[in-house]
Design an enzyme around this catalytic site. Structure first.
Site: not given
Ligand code: UT7
Length: 326
Positions: A283, A253, A112
């Site tokens: 993204n 970004h 990225c």
């Molecule tokens: O491009 C450069 C690099 N990339 C980035 O910068 C991305 C960086 N990371 C992020 O943007 C975020 O970490 C995400 C958007 C990917 C995830 O958000 P988060 O607040 O970190 O959520 P999480 O991974 O801690 O997940 C929270 C919960 C999980 O459920 P449990 O385990 O708490 O029951 C996931 O399974 O949300 C769940 N979850 C979803 N639920 C509904 C993950 N994806 C989804 C989804 N819909 N699409």
């Protein structure tokens, strides 16, 4: 020798996938995607459209704005993690599509942050006198390396390309600085495990174990992204002896709305000096900053002597920043 940006361009697939569309593919909701990421929709390449398709279209628009012929280009740097083929470089394919017959061309892999890395390399070619007119392109078709059954990743990414023409100049508005950083100790927090020499595409297991798809430890990446984008921004401000109050527009970004807001807050940049368009595109990795730059440029939002701060973070980890005096 100064470096001027004389043209910008971008290209996006016509096909749009909304959060409502994704609700039909995986167990997710528009509400979750919007509040956790800020994304509402993304553009997705159709059959017969490739990374080179969008790269060439964005480049043509940038060349047209700069009033530069393809034969005048000395160098094309194309940043991508989704090339048309492992080799030759997608830059070679785009060179052929454009008729940029006098250019040296290559692909650059910095995920990225690739567009900022491309700007940095182009800046050095121009300042050293090795090139006079350069195309830097960020282009991705991430939809082809996303597992459309994995809700953790498939909601995040989109396809598209952005490009700029850079020219050597004795005066005028300039690319004031670029800074690039890498930290390979976290390479396995965000990567594509399969298709390279470790897990070749020719191995059945690579396909069966879903190694061809993006793998990400989202939470860890999130924390590193905020810290790294702040660090890269502060380095850029210090190198130019300017404060964040002097920045007219911060173009980060576009990965996650919460990462962008946290970075802007740490830098003391309010929302009216912060550009965000990820609700429309998701993204798009190395394409996100040049798409954003083209959008603000074509909307006439940039005035002479505006100072722009571009900052990126991506897999590797890689991160970087650039300051432009428009
Ligand atoms: O491009 C450069 C690099 N990339 C980035 O910068 C991305 C960086 N990371 C992020 O943007 C975020 O970490 C995400 C958007 C990917 C995830 O958000 P988060 O607040 O970190 O959520 P999480 O991974 O801690 O997940 C929270 C919960 C999980 O459920 P449990 O385990 O708490 O029951 C996931 O399974 O949300 C769940 N979850 C979803 N639920 C509904 C993950 N994806 C989804 C989804 N819909 N699409």
């Amino acid at each position: 020798m100064n470096v001027r940006i004389t043209g910008t361009g971008s290209a996006l697939p016509d096909k749009i996938l909304t959060n409502a569309d994704i609700e039909k593919l995986v167990d997710t909701t528009d509400e979750w995607i919007t509040t956790r990421t800020g994304i509402k929709e993304r553009h997705i390449a159709a059959d017969g459209e490739y990374t080179s398709t969008f790269a060439a279209e964005a480049a043509r628009k940038a060349l047209e704005m700069a009033a530069v012929n393809p034969e005048e280009i000395d160098l094309i740097i194309l940043s991508t993690v989704t090339p048309d083929f492992p080799f030759p470089s997608t830059a070679c394919i785009v060179q052929d599509m454009l008729g940029a017959v006098n250019a040296t061309v290559f692909d650059l892999s910095a995920a990225c942050s690739g567009f900022i890395f491309g700007l940095s390399v182009a800046e050095k070619y121009i300042r050293s006198g090795s090139a006079k007119k350069v195309l830097v392109i960020g282009a991705e078709v991430l939809s082809r390396i996303v597992d459309w059954k994995d809700r953790n990743t498939c909601v995040l990414f989109g396809d598209g390309a952005g490009a700029v023409v850079l020219e050597a100049s004795d005066g005028g508005h300039s690319l004031l600085s670029t800074h690039t950083f890498s930290n390979g100790s976290y390479w396995n927090l965000l990567y594509q495990p399969g298709s390279g020499s470790r897990n070749p595409a020719s191995d059945r297991r690579t396909f069966d174990d879903k190694l061809l798809y993006i793998t990400m430890e989202g939470n860890d990446v999130f924390k590193h992204a905020v810290r790294a984008m702040e660090e890269a921004s502060l380095k850029a401000l210090a190198a130019n002896s300017i404060s964040s109050e002097e920045i007219s527009l911060l173009i980060p970004h576009q990965a996650n709305r919460r990462i962008i807001d946290a970075t802007a807050k740490r830098l003391g940049v309010e929302s009216d000096r912060l550009f965000i368009n990820l609700h429309n595109y998701g993204n798009t990795s190395s394409a996100s900053i040049p798409i954003a730059l083209d959008e603000v440029n074509r909307k006439g939002l940039l005035k002479v002597d505006n100072k722009l701060l571009l900052v990126a973070f991506g897999g590797g980890f890689t991160y970087g920043s650039a300051v432009i005096n428009w």
